[in-house]
Enzyme design. Structure first.
Site, short mmCIF file in Angstrom:
data_model
loop_
_atom_site.label_atom_id
_atom_site.label_comp_id
_atom_site.label_asym_id
_atom_site.label_seq_id
_atom_site.Cartn_x
_atom_site.Cartn_y
_atom_site.Cartn_z
N GLU A 43 0.87 -1.17 0.00
CA GLU A 43 0.00 0.00 0.00
C GLU A 43 0.92 1.23 0.00
O GLU A 43 1.78 1.36 0.88
CB GLU A 43 -0.93 0.05 1.21
CG GLU A 43 -1.93 1.20 1.08
CD GLU A 43 -2.77 1.51 2.32
OE1 GLU A 43 -3.74 2.26 2.19
OE2 GLU A 43 -2.44 1.03 3.41
N GLU A 68 5.03 4.84 3.60
CA GLU A 68 4.50 6.15 4.01
C GLU A 68 5.66 7.14 4.08
O GLU A 68 6.72 6.85 4.62
CB GLU A 68 3.80 6.02 5.37
CG GLU A 68 3.36 7.31 6.03
CD GLU A 68 2.54 8.25 5.13
OE1 GLU A 68 1.54 7.80 4.54
OE2 GLU A 68 2.93 9.43 5.01
N ASP A 95 9.64 7.34 0.06
CA ASP A 95 8.93 8.05 -0.98
C ASP A 95 8.66 7.11 -2.16
O ASP A 95 9.59 6.45 -2.63
CB ASP A 95 9.80 9.23 -1.45
CG ASP A 95 9.02 10.23 -2.28
OD1 ASP A 95 8.15 9.80 -3.07
OD2 ASP A 95 9.28 11.43 -2.13
N ASP A 117 -2.81 11.77 -2.48
CA ASP A 117 -2.89 13.23 -2.52
C ASP A 117 -3.19 13.69 -3.95
O ASP A 117 -2.55 13.23 -4.90
CB ASP A 117 -1.56 13.84 -2.05
CG ASP A 117 -1.32 13.56 -0.56
OD1 ASP A 117 -2.30 13.41 0.18
OD2 ASP A 117 -0.13 13.49 -0.16
N LYS A 121 -2.57 21.32 -8.68
CA LYS A 121 -1.93 22.21 -9.66
C LYS A 121 -1.32 21.40 -10.79
O LYS A 121 -0.64 20.40 -10.53
CB LYS A 121 -0.84 23.05 -8.99
CG LYS A 121 -1.43 24.09 -8.05
CD LYS A 121 -0.36 25.00 -7.49
CE LYS A 121 -1.03 25.98 -6.55
NZ LYS A 121 -0.21 26.36 -5.43
#
Ligand code: SAM
Length: 214
Positions: A43, A68, A95, A117, A121
């Protein structure tokens, strides 16, 4: 999800037996790390970890890794894992951008992206975890029959993600724009923290499941 900075979080993570400190050292060796040849599911963007912990409890025959980025968030997972001590679950504080240094080609059976997330933009589009650039990274580490599951309440991100699939090695096997009302795709659904929060507000949850193109 960025919780307030918790002093000492990095040190606590560095000392945790449930966090792999140098995942690059295990690249290509995860089966020996777990000591079995069970499938390996990831995950990415685990958050507080409810989803992956419930999966790991329900499926001892599968190994799980939660990735995470933020120490302060990962700490929440570790508090629960200290209680549960699930031997088929470990975490990487890292990351997703580095995923191809953590895992070698064909090492992973399934990837979950939950409420990634949105990076609204346009100049940040490449950071979105279901972008075509990330799909290329996932393509490398997934086995031939590998699967990607993505869910979100963010319709803009979901529409973007669906478009990105066209330029990838994958195709959409299943899709819904209202997961909780879908009689097929909602079977066995495990709610994440974000899913619970946003569905309580009345937001519909979108989900796709990708498989490699035939
Ligand atoms: N999956 C959880 C849920 O559904 O409740 C958390 C969703 S939260 C919106 C997104 C999580 O992904 C955050 O915890 C964030 O720190 C993590 N994240 C974002 N970008 C990441 C990246 N590049 N690599 C690893 N984790 C990332």
């Amino acid at each position: 999800m960025r919780l307030r900075n918790i002093p000492g979080a990095r040190d606590m993570i560095a000392a945790s037996p449930w966090v792999v400190q140098k995942p690059e050292d295990h690249c290509g060796q995860w089966k020996s790390f777990f000591g079995n040849d069970h499938p390996l599911h990831l995950e990415i963007g685990t958050g507080k970890g409810r989803f992956i912990m419930q999966l790991a409890q329900e499926h001892p025959e599968i190994n799980y890794i939660g990735i995470e980025k933020y120490s302060s968030v990962l700490l929440r997972c570790l508090e629960k894992q200290e209680e549960l001590q699930l031997t088929n679950l470990i975490f990487i504080r890292g990351d997703a951008e580095l995923i191809n240094t953590y895992f070698s080609d064909g090492e992973i059976d399934k990837i979950y992206l939950n409420f990634s997330d949105p990076w609204p933009k346009e100049r940040h589009a490449r950071r979105r975890l279901p972008s075509s650039e990330y799909l290329r990274r996932y393509d490398r580490i997934l086995v031939q029959g590998g699967i990607i599951e993505f869910k979100t309440d963010n319709r803009g991100l979901f529409d973007f993600a669906v478009e990105e699939v066209e330029q990838s090695a994958f195709e959409i096997a299943q899709i819904t724009y209202d997961l909780h009302s879908d009689p097929v795709m909602n079977v066995g659904n495990i709610m994440t923290e974000y899913e619970e929060k946003f569905s309580k507000k009345g937001n519909k949850i979108c989900k796709y499941i990708l498989r490699r193109r035939a």
